[in-house]
Design a protein around this motif. Structure first.
Motif, PDB file in Angstrom:
ATOM      1  N   ALA A  39       3.949 -35.719   7.704  1.00 30.91           N
ATOM      2  CA  ALA A  39       2.778 -34.855   7.865  1.00 30.91           C
ATOM      3  C   ALA A  39       3.170 -33.405   8.118  1.00 30.91           C
ATOM      4  CB  ALA A  39       1.912 -35.353   9.016  1.00 30.91           C
ATOM      5  N   THR A  81      -4.113 -31.329  12.798  1.00 29.04           N
ATOM      6  CA  THR A  81      -4.930 -31.172  11.600  1.00 29.04           C
ATOM      7  C   THR A  81      -4.707 -32.312  10.613  1.00 29.04           C
ATOM      8  OG1 THR A  81      -4.872 -28.755  11.820  1.00 29.04           O
ATOM      9  CG2 THR A  81      -5.449 -29.655   9.652  1.00 29.04           C
ATOM     10  N   ASN A  82      -3.452 -32.682  10.399  1.00 24.70           N
ATOM     11  CA  ASN A  82      -3.126 -33.654   9.346  1.00 24.70           C
ATOM     12  C   ASN A  82      -3.239 -35.104   9.784  1.00 24.70           C
ATOM     13  OD1 ASN A  82      -2.599 -31.540   7.589  1.00 24.70           O
ATOM     14  ND2 ASN A  82      -0.413 -31.480   8.070  1.00 24.70           N
ATOM     15  N   MET A 140       1.099 -36.019   2.266  1.00 16.59           N
ATOM     16  CA  MET A 140       0.031 -36.642   3.038  1.00 16.59           C
ATOM     17  C   MET A 140      -0.294 -38.053   2.571  1.00 16.59           C
ATOM     18  SD  MET A 140      -0.498 -34.828   5.546  1.00 16.59           S
ATOM     19  CE  MET A 140      -1.743 -35.974   6.152  1.00 16.59           C
ATOM     20  N   GLN A 196      -0.224 -28.532  12.931  1.00 12.06           N
ATOM     21  CA  GLN A 196      -0.056 -29.346  11.727  1.00 12.06           C
ATOM     22  C   GLN A 196      -0.312 -30.817  12.018  1.00 12.06           C
ATOM     23  OE1 GLN A 196       3.303 -28.829   9.189  1.00 12.06           O
ATOM     24  NE2 GLN A 196       3.372 -26.607   9.385  1.00 12.06           N
ATOM     25  N   ASN A 226       4.588 -31.103   3.224  1.00 17.49           N
ATOM     26  CA  ASN A 226       4.183 -32.446   3.662  1.00 17.49           C
ATOM     27  C   ASN A 226       3.797 -33.328   2.468  1.00 17.49           C
ATOM     28  OD1 ASN A 226       1.675 -31.419   2.960  1.00 17.49           O
ATOM     29  ND2 ASN A 226       1.066 -31.035   5.074  1.00 17.49           N
TER      30      ASN A 226
END
Length: 561
Positions: A333, A428-429, A381, A425, A379
């Motif tokens: 991520a 958020t991810n 995802m 990060q 990243n």
């Protein structure tokens, strides 16, 4: 005690190199586009400095942010100190920017099992007081390094010698250490296990020769002043204290005709901005450039890898971080490229593996022989979500916001920025919660011990003691005293153990498999490889930079006008 010394030294090195926990100067250097009057004053100052050198000797000048702590090679405990010792003392071999060259030893023999080394010393080597350098001086220096009574901070490096750990622990006499004088110019060293990198270690300050009579004469004051030590390297120390260290060419050095500089002046300048200003004024020949000033000096800087590898250390004792799938979700991520750009203006190298690729492999650099991109620069995802879904099922978590982790960093502006970028990060991810806890650097360092529950994730790094993958990988063996990840893997341990009994390509394969296992387990989150930005005066030639045992090598430097 050994563990504490190691961690403090490495973190001190990391901070000196501009890593997490390094203060960001609050002032800025004047722009190079100056008013004519200011520019003329700078040119006059630079001209006066060059005229003074031209009329006298070739003196190389540079600065350090903290005072040199000691010129006793056994007691060197920071990269700046070791850099000075590298130029004041001559080891058995000398590591010249990765090129291993004979020094006080002209050659060596090693037994087929890789355990016993016999070094043949040159007979024209002398101390700065004219006394000959003998095998006894090397034997004494290594025994002193490991002697618990001497309390040498890097005594842990003596573990490579037979009985080294036992001697350091006080379980065996120093006379049982694997170092033996055969005659005045022949030294036999027996290792605890085969170590292909051992000869390179003899270039390190802590393995330098030491005169027993001088240590006895000065006692605890040995190495505390210029006149309380004796030297066998290319330079001697003539002044030491009050924020200044001066070296002069050692006329007794066996290769003095190869030394072009007449001397070196090292000043303590705490503020990097001030040092940059002095460089601009011609008062320094070398200066490191803070990342916030790098754009201003674009096209004028050089860089080198400091050897430091920064990562987010995951505490596997945490219930969530004990889950492999969750650790891999954290890794996939993270956008390392974006992190490096936001945190360091893109001046460091985003790291996709753990071991610094530039360390020695079998015949080439380790990274060339064993390339590895364990995680993407940006990243991924799809993979991050896949691993996160599996982790939540295994952990019995229905909402990722149920997962809350404490991220510990040093209380500096740079560390705060790094932590906020990483935390943002991940939040958020992945939807998890990250609480940032800022503490003093010394407090952060003290947390880096096994089974410490004061952190879930801690931002830190590592710099190698010698140019070999093992210097990075040894930390995470399940029996290591430095394993603050609390990482336990039979496969990883097996590869490391096998590397101690094998040599050459087979040994390196074991180390590579260990690194792959560590990363496949998501044991930590690699972030960046540090690169130091610096400037060198046009009048300086043949200056080198390296990441093991020192930062700058000016042994063969020259100054031209």
């Amino acid at each position: 005690m050994k563990k504490k010394h190691l961690l403090v030294w490495v973190m001190a090195l990391a901070m000196a190199a501009g890593t997490i926990g390094c203060s960001t100067p609050s002032t800025s250097v004047q722009d190079q586009t100056k008013a004519p009057e200011a520019q003329n004053e700078q040119n006059d100052a630079q001209g006066e400095g060059q005229e003074a050198d031209a009329a006298g000797e070739k003196i190389f000048r540079y600065s350090n942010t903290v005072d040199i702590a000691t010129i006793d090679p056994n007691k060197s405990n920071a990269v700046a100190d070791s850099t000075v010792s590298y130029h004041l003392y001559d080891g058995l071999y000398r590591n010249v920017q990765g090129d291993l060259q004979p020094a006080t030893a002209t050659s060596y023999d090693v037994t087929d099992d890789g355990l016993v080394y016999t070094f043949h010393l040159r007979e024209d080597a002398k101390w700065s007081d004219g006394e000959p350098v003998t095998a006894k001086d090397f034997e004494y220096g290594m025994k002193r390094l490991c002697d618990p009574a001497a309390a040498c901070p890097m005594s842990y490096l003596g573990a490579v010698l037979k009985n080294g750990n036992a001697v350091t622990a006080g379980e065996k006499s120093v006379d049982e250490l694997g170092v033996k004088v055969i005659d005045d110019y022949t030294l036999e060293i027996t290792l605890e296990n085969p170590a292909d990198y051992f000869v390179s270690m003899t270039s390190m300050a802590c393995f330098a020769p030491v005169r027993e009579d001088k240590v006895e004469e000065y006692g605890e004051q040995y190495g505390s002043a210029a006149d309380k030590a004796v030297y066998n390297g290319p330079f001697v120390c003539s002044e030491y204290g009050n924020g200044k260290l001066v070296m002069e060419k050692n006329e007794n050095y066996y290769a003095v005709d190869q030394i072009t500089l007449d001397g070196v002046e090292l000043l303590t300048i705490a503020d990097n901005n001030t040092a940059v200003s002095m460089f601009d004024a011609g008062e320094l020949d070398l200066v490191e450039v803070p990342s916030e000033l790098a754009a201003q000096y674009e096209g004028k800087t050089l860089s080198y890898y400091s050897g430091a590898d920064d990562y987010a250390a995951l505490n596997h004792n945490n219930e969530y971080l004990a889950n492999k799938n969750f650790r891999l979700a954290l890794n996939y991520a993270l956008n390392r490229e974006e992190y490096n750009l936001l945190a360091h203006n893109g001046l460091y190298e985003a790291n996709q593996r753990y071991v610094l690729p530039q360390v020695r492999g079998v015949e080439q650099d380790y990274g060339t022989e064993y390339p590895l991109e364990a995680f993407p620069l940006q990243n991924d995802m799809d993979k991050a979500n896949e691993y996160m879904t599996a982790a939540m099922q295994e952990l019995g978590v229905s909402d990722p916001s149920e997962i809350s982790l404490k991220l510990v960093v040093s209380d500096t502006d740079t560390a705060k920025k790094e932590a906020e970028i990483v935390a943002n990060q991940w939040t958020t991810n992945l939807g998890i919660k990250i609480d940032i806890n800022m503490v003093p650097g010394a407090t952060r360092n003290a947390m880096l011990i096994p089974n410490n529950d004061e952190f879930d994730i801690i931002m830190t790094g590592w710099a190698p003691d010698y140019s070999d993958p093992y210097s990075y990988l040894e930390l995470w063996h399940s029996e290591s005293q430095y394993n603050y990840l609390n990482y336990h893997s039979d496969a990883y341990d097996g590869y490391l153990d096998a590397s101690k009994t094998t040599r050459g390509e087979e040994r390196m394969e074991n180390l590579y498999n260990a690194e792959k296992t560590l990363l496949e387990d998501g044991a930590l989150v690699p972030l960046q490889l540090r690169e130091v930005q610096y400037m060198v005066s046009d009048r300086v030639q043949n200056l080198g930079a390296y990441f093991i045992g020192l930062n700058y090598d000016y042994m063969y430097a020259d100054i031209t006008e």
